[in-house]
Motif scaffolding. Structure first.
Motif, PDB file in Angstrom:
ATOM      1  N   ASN A  77      -8.065   5.730   0.489  1.00  0.00           N
ATOM      2  CA  ASN A  77      -8.009   4.287   0.661  1.00  0.00           C
ATOM      3  C   ASN A  77      -8.982   3.623  -0.313  1.00  0.00           C
ATOM      4  OD1 ASN A  77      -8.001   1.627   1.483  1.00  0.00           O
ATOM      5  ND2 ASN A  77      -8.005   2.116   3.664  1.00  0.00           N
ATOM      6  N   LEU A 136      -4.878   1.657   6.527  1.00  0.00           N
ATOM      7  CA  LEU A 136      -4.948   0.217   6.294  1.00  0.00           C
ATOM      8  C   LEU A 136      -5.890  -0.461   7.276  1.00  0.00           C
ATOM      9  CD1 LEU A 136      -1.251  -0.850   5.615  1.00  0.00           C
ATOM     10  CD2 LEU A 136      -3.155  -1.015   4.030  1.00  0.00           C
ATOM     11  N   ASN A 176      -9.194   0.588  -1.175  1.00  0.00           N
ATOM     12  CA  ASN A 176      -9.721  -0.661  -0.632  1.00  0.00           C
ATOM     13  C   ASN A 176     -10.962  -0.418   0.209  1.00  0.00           C
ATOM     14  OD1 ASN A 176      -7.707  -2.207  -1.767  1.00  0.00           O
ATOM     15  ND2 ASN A 176      -6.356  -2.041  -0.002  1.00  0.00           N
ATOM     16  N   TYR A 191       0.861  -1.181   0.000  1.00  0.00           N
ATOM     17  CA  TYR A 191       0.000   0.000   0.000  1.00  0.00           C
ATOM     18  C   TYR A 191       0.895   1.229   0.000  1.00  0.00           C
ATOM     19  CZ  TYR A 191      -4.075   2.884   1.136  1.00  0.00           C
ATOM     20  OH  TYR A 191      -5.075   3.798   1.098  1.00  0.00           O
ATOM     21  N   GLN A 196      -6.464  -4.064   5.830  1.00  0.00           N
ATOM     22  CA  GLN A 196      -5.450  -4.897   6.461  1.00  0.00           C
ATOM     23  C   GLN A 196      -5.573  -4.733   7.969  1.00  0.00           C
ATOM     24  OE1 GLN A 196      -0.955  -4.087   6.815  1.00  0.00           O
ATOM     25  NE2 GLN A 196      -1.112  -5.213   4.897  1.00  0.00           N
TER      26      GLN A 196
END
Length: 258
Positions: free
Chosen positions: A52, A117, A54, A12, A125
């Motif tokens: 982000n 994350l 994700n 990342y 994550q």
């Protein structure tokens, strides 16, 4: 004693932009007095939650903690600087010097990366920690594989997060006491303000206490041997979908005097 395993894509990248502007000059007010005056402005542009990818792609299947979308921006970091040197008698043998300044640090990229994350999203994550007694704890040297990983933790930035700041100041008296010999006495101080801290906001109120007895027969002036302490213990979470919900907040002060 414990087992930790990371879940999610390990690659990342983020970027931050830091801006700094300053002006400073030296004024000879009189033959005995010199001033050093200045002002600096610092600004660190933090990447917001939208950075982000994700997280944003997972929003339809994942209910994030409300604070995840916080994107604080600390824009009031003005730091004045003042210094002076004063020749008390005009002979150059007795001089008083002093200085004061406000200095700003950064919210480090390591902290920012960890927050972006560790949203609790399955597409992000997180690191899970287990005790050996946990039902899902693997037997060493195995790792957790397949199925649903343990309950995740989550991190978020406080809406009013500030860059860490320090007031620094000193005062020095210098006296010539002979040819080539100078004696001086000085005071140095630093006051840290709004330093970065990490607080788990998901701990449910304590409903029981733990008793801790100190056993230190070779005590060297630390806690008294045999002392008994009763402390609250925390065993439950407010939001059961997460373990920790850690707020990155600016609530620590420090002081140094010498």
């Amino acid at each position: 004693t414990s087992f930790a395993q990371g879940f999610g894509a390990p690659v990342y990248a983020i970027s931050t932009m830091d801006y700094g502007f300053f002006a400073q000059d030296n004024w000879k007010v009189s033959p005995q007095l010199t001033l050093e005056l200045g002002l600096r402005y610092d600004y660190e542009h933090l990447p917001g939650a939208a950075a982000n990818a994700n997280l944003t792609t997972a929003i339809g299947t994942f209910v994030p903690y409300a604070g995840i979308s916080n994107a604080p921006s600390d824009k009031n970091n003005l730091g004045p600087r003042l210094g002076f040197a004063y020749d008390v008698t005009g002979s150059g043998k007795t001089v008083v010097r002093g200085g004061y300044g406000m200095f700003y640090g950064r919210i480090t990229n390591g902290v920012l990366l960890n927050v972006l994350l560790n949203t609790g999203s399955p597409n992000g994550q997180f690191t899970a920690s287990l005790k050996p007694s946990a039902a899902t704890a693997p037997v060493f040297p195995n790792i957790i594989s397949g199925g649903t990983p343990p309950t995740p933790g989550s991190f978020f930035l406080a809406p009013n997060l500030q860059n860490p700041m320090a007031h620094e100041f000193d005062l020095i008296l210098q006296q010539q006491v002979g040819n080539g010999t100078v004696a001086s006495v000085s005071y140095l101080g630093a006051l840290g303000k709004e330093l970065t801290n990490f607080v788990n906001t998901n701990l449910a109120p304590s409903t029981s206490n733990a008793t801790i007895t100190i056993s230190d027969p070779n005590n060297a002036g630390r806690l008294p041997n045999g002392a008994v302490y009763v402390v609250p213990q925390y065993t439950a979470y407010v939001n059961k979908s997460f373990t920790n919900i850690t707020e990155v907040i600016s609530n620590v002060n420090s002081n140094y005097n010498a």
